[in-house]
Design an enzyme around this catalytic site. Sequence first.
Site, PDB file in Angstrom:
ATOM      1  N   ARG A 132      -5.048  -1.680   8.801  1.00  0.00           N
ATOM      2  CA  ARG A 132      -6.256  -2.475   8.547  1.00  0.00           C
ATOM      3  C   ARG A 132      -5.952  -3.583   7.549  1.00  0.00           C
ATOM      4  O   ARG A 132      -4.906  -3.596   6.919  1.00  0.00           O
ATOM      5  CB  ARG A 132      -7.408  -1.591   8.060  1.00  0.00           C
ATOM      6  CG  ARG A 132      -7.076  -0.766   6.825  1.00  0.00           C
ATOM      7  CD  ARG A 132      -8.300   0.030   6.330  1.00  0.00           C
ATOM      8  NE  ARG A 132      -7.904   0.956   5.291  1.00  0.00           N
ATOM      9  CZ  ARG A 132      -7.580   2.231   5.504  1.00  0.00           C
ATOM     10  NH1 ARG A 132      -7.631   2.740   6.710  1.00  0.00           N
ATOM     11  NH2 ARG A 132      -7.204   2.997   4.505  1.00  0.00           N
ATOM     12  N   ARG A 176       0.076   7.771  -2.603  1.00  0.00           N
ATOM     13  CA  ARG A 176       0.654   8.825  -1.756  1.00  0.00           C
ATOM     14  C   ARG A 176       2.111   9.083  -2.112  1.00  0.00           C
ATOM     15  O   ARG A 176       2.583  10.219  -2.103  1.00  0.00           O
ATOM     16  CB  ARG A 176       0.530   8.434  -0.274  1.00  0.00           C
ATOM     17  CG  ARG A 176      -0.826   8.784   0.319  1.00  0.00           C
ATOM     18  CD  ARG A 176      -1.089   8.032   1.601  1.00  0.00           C
ATOM     19  NE  ARG A 176      -1.444   6.644   1.334  1.00  0.00           N
ATOM     20  CZ  ARG A 176      -1.490   5.707   2.264  1.00  0.00           C
ATOM     21  NH1 ARG A 176      -1.171   6.003   3.509  1.00  0.00           N
ATOM     22  NH2 ARG A 176      -1.846   4.480   1.941  1.00  0.00           N
ATOM     23  N   TRP A 177       2.811   8.042  -2.471  1.00  0.00           N
ATOM     24  CA  TRP A 177       4.219   8.169  -2.881  1.00  0.00           C
ATOM     25  C   TRP A 177       4.311   9.083  -4.101  1.00  0.00           C
ATOM     26  O   TRP A 177       5.156   9.969  -4.158  1.00  0.00           O
ATOM     27  CB  TRP A 177       4.771   6.783  -3.202  1.00  0.00           C
ATOM     28  CG  TRP A 177       6.238   6.718  -3.517  1.00  0.00           C
ATOM     29  CD1 TRP A 177       7.249   6.545  -2.613  1.00  0.00           C
ATOM     30  CD2 TRP A 177       6.862   6.802  -4.803  1.00  0.00           C
ATOM     31  NE1 TRP A 177       8.459   6.520  -3.262  1.00  0.00           N
ATOM     32  CE2 TRP A 177       8.251   6.672  -4.609  1.00  0.00           C
ATOM     33  CE3 TRP A 177       6.373   6.972  -6.100  1.00  0.00           C
ATOM     34  CZ2 TRP A 177       9.167   6.702  -5.663  1.00  0.00           C
ATOM     35  CZ3 TRP A 177       7.289   6.997  -7.150  1.00  0.00           C
ATOM     36  CH2 TRP A 177       8.666   6.874  -6.927  1.00  0.00           C
ATOM     37  N   ASN A 199     -11.077  -2.506  -5.250  1.00  0.00           N
ATOM     38  CA  ASN A 199     -10.316  -1.601  -6.118  1.00  0.00           C
ATOM     39  C   ASN A 199     -10.999  -1.375  -7.473  1.00  0.00           C
ATOM     40  O   ASN A 199     -10.685  -0.427  -8.193  1.00  0.00           O
ATOM     41  CB  ASN A 199      -8.880  -2.106  -6.346  1.00  0.00           C
ATOM     42  CG  ASN A 199      -7.986  -1.935  -5.126  1.00  0.00           C
ATOM     43  OD1 ASN A 199      -7.095  -2.750  -4.879  1.00  0.00           O
ATOM     44  ND2 ASN A 199      -8.201  -0.869  -4.355  1.00  0.00           N
ATOM     45  N   ASP A 248       0.826  -1.217   0.000  1.00  0.00           N
ATOM     46  CA  ASP A 248       0.000   0.000   0.000  1.00  0.00           C
ATOM     47  C   ASP A 248       0.857   1.263   0.000  1.00  0.00           C
ATOM     48  O   ASP A 248       1.985   1.260   0.484  1.00  0.00           O
ATOM     49  CB  ASP A 248      -0.921  -0.027   1.239  1.00  0.00           C
ATOM     50  CG  ASP A 248      -2.083   0.946   1.098  1.00  0.00           C
ATOM     51  OD1 ASP A 248      -2.364   1.396  -0.031  1.00  0.00           O
ATOM     52  OD2 ASP A 248      -2.700   1.269   2.139  1.00  0.00           O
TER      53      ASP A 248
HETATM   54  C1  IPE Z   1      -5.623  -2.676  -0.221  1.00  0.00           C
HETATM   55  O1  IPE Z   1      -5.207  -1.367  -0.402  1.00  0.00           O
HETATM   56  C2  IPE Z   1      -5.596  -3.411  -1.515  1.00  0.00           C
HETATM   57  C3  IPE Z   1      -4.281  -3.608  -2.115  1.00  0.00           C
HETATM   58  C4  IPE Z   1      -3.140  -3.298  -1.590  1.00  0.00           C
HETATM   59  C5  IPE Z   1      -4.298  -4.248  -3.405  1.00  0.00           C
HETATM   60  P1  IPE Z   1      -6.269  -0.177  -0.542  1.00  0.00           P
HETATM   61  O2  IPE Z   1      -5.489   1.061  -0.635  1.00  0.00           O
HETATM   62  O3  IPE Z   1      -7.198  -0.472  -1.667  1.00  0.00           O
HETATM   63  O4  IPE Z   1      -7.054  -0.296   0.813  1.00  0.00           O
HETATM   64  P2  IPE Z   1      -7.945   0.772   1.590  1.00  0.00           P
HETATM   65  O5  IPE Z   1      -9.032   1.181   0.654  1.00  0.00           O
HETATM   66  O6  IPE Z   1      -7.065   1.901   1.951  1.00  0.00           O
HETATM   67  O7  IPE Z   1      -8.433   0.043   2.776  1.00  0.00           O
HETATM   68  C1  IPE Z   2      -1.590   0.277  -3.356  1.00  0.00           C
HETATM   69  O1  IPE Z   2      -1.398   1.656  -3.401  1.00  0.00           O
HETATM   70  C2  IPE Z   2      -1.820  -0.322  -4.710  1.00  0.00           C
HETATM   71  C3  IPE Z   2      -3.201  -0.732  -4.972  1.00  0.00           C
HETATM   72  C4  IPE Z   2      -4.172  -0.720  -4.115  1.00  0.00           C
HETATM   73  C5  IPE Z   2      -3.503  -1.204  -6.310  1.00  0.00           C
HETATM   74  P1  IPE Z   2      -2.603   2.678  -3.388  1.00  0.00           P
HETATM   75  O2  IPE Z   2      -2.990   2.935  -4.803  1.00  0.00           O
HETATM   76  O3  IPE Z   2      -3.691   2.197  -2.535  1.00  0.00           O
HETATM   77  O4  IPE Z   2      -1.910   3.962  -2.782  1.00  0.00           O
HETATM   78  P2  IPE Z   2      -2.507   4.940  -1.666  1.00  0.00           P
HETATM   79  O5  IPE Z   2      -2.954   4.075  -0.540  1.00  0.00           O
HETATM   80  O6  IPE Z   2      -3.632   5.676  -2.296  1.00  0.00           O
HETATM   81  O7  IPE Z   2      -1.363   5.828  -1.306  1.00  0.00           O
HETATM   82 MG    MG Z   3      -4.079   2.410  -0.567  1.00  0.00          MG
END
Ligand code: IPE
Ligand code: IPE
Ligand code: MG
Length: 245
Positions: free
Chosen positions: A194, A24-25, A68, A20
């Site tokens: 979580r 944000r990165w 997602n 995750d």
């Molecule tokens: C969880 O990350 C799913 C994956 C890493 C593929 P999310 O970024 O989708 O989770 P939430 O929505 O913050 O809980």
């Molecule tokens: C995790 O990074 C990758 C996937 C869920 C596909 P995020 O896309 O959730 O990145 P943040 O949490 O918004 O920073």
């Molecule tokens: Mg995320």
Amino acid sequence: MIKDNINLERLPQHIAIIMDGNGRWAKEKGKYRIFGHENGVKAVREVSEGCAELGVKFLTLYAFSTENWNRPKMEINALMTLLVKTIKKETDTLMKNDIKLEAIGDRTTLPKDCRKELEEAIEITKNNTKMTLILALSYSAKWDIVNATRDIVKRAIDGEIALDEVNENLINNTLTTHKYPHPELMIRTSGEHRISNFLLWEIAYSELYFTNVLWPDYRKEHLHEAILDYQKRERRFGKTSEQLV
Ligand code: IPE
Ligand code: IPE
Ligand code: MG
């Protein structure tokens, strides 16, 4: 080096990671979210190699959740394209490192080309034995549990199983994760605390490890730190400390 402090006799057999923080990165750098996803590939390579080097047998990576699919179309498309490209590109490395690729999740919802690349890579790497890399794609634990329940109910209606045969083992063996030992260690990056519908049944007794590192910055050293932390813990499984010695 932190790596030298790892006790190879007490390695987790299976590590599961919620990758995750890509968005944000990228945001920190003033870039689009997909730039973060692109830069997450390097971290995937690092942890796969890192786990294989140590002798971890199973690594499950949460790459795309059922939820997602609710992201903007543009991000989903970009992610799927990246996935196809990455699987294609990394198959040679998987072969070189003797890593078998497998997947859990609802493949029918993936775009055709994505599914094709995935299935090809699974086929090509199927005889590798050093480690199994399991991609959780269009996966959610609740999806898996619902399907398993359906399967069990159907077999019960068809008279194949009796009510008193429905036990922990049966449920376990009906989930798509039945081939793998339950992860002893689950890692989530990016500072969120979580599970986000990742393995629920399977993590009943996993050690959870959270780090603030954003996924694209995740490197082998971070993995080593997590494993070291895991090795300092006492896994009691309901017993008392005294019973363990
Ligand atoms: C969880 O990350 C799913 C994956 C890493 C593929 P999310 O970024 O989708 O989770 P939430 O929505 O913050 O809980
Ligand atoms: C995790 O990074 C990758 C996937 C869920 C596909 P995020 O896309 O959730 O990145 P943040 O949490 O918004 O920073
Ligand atoms: Mg995320």
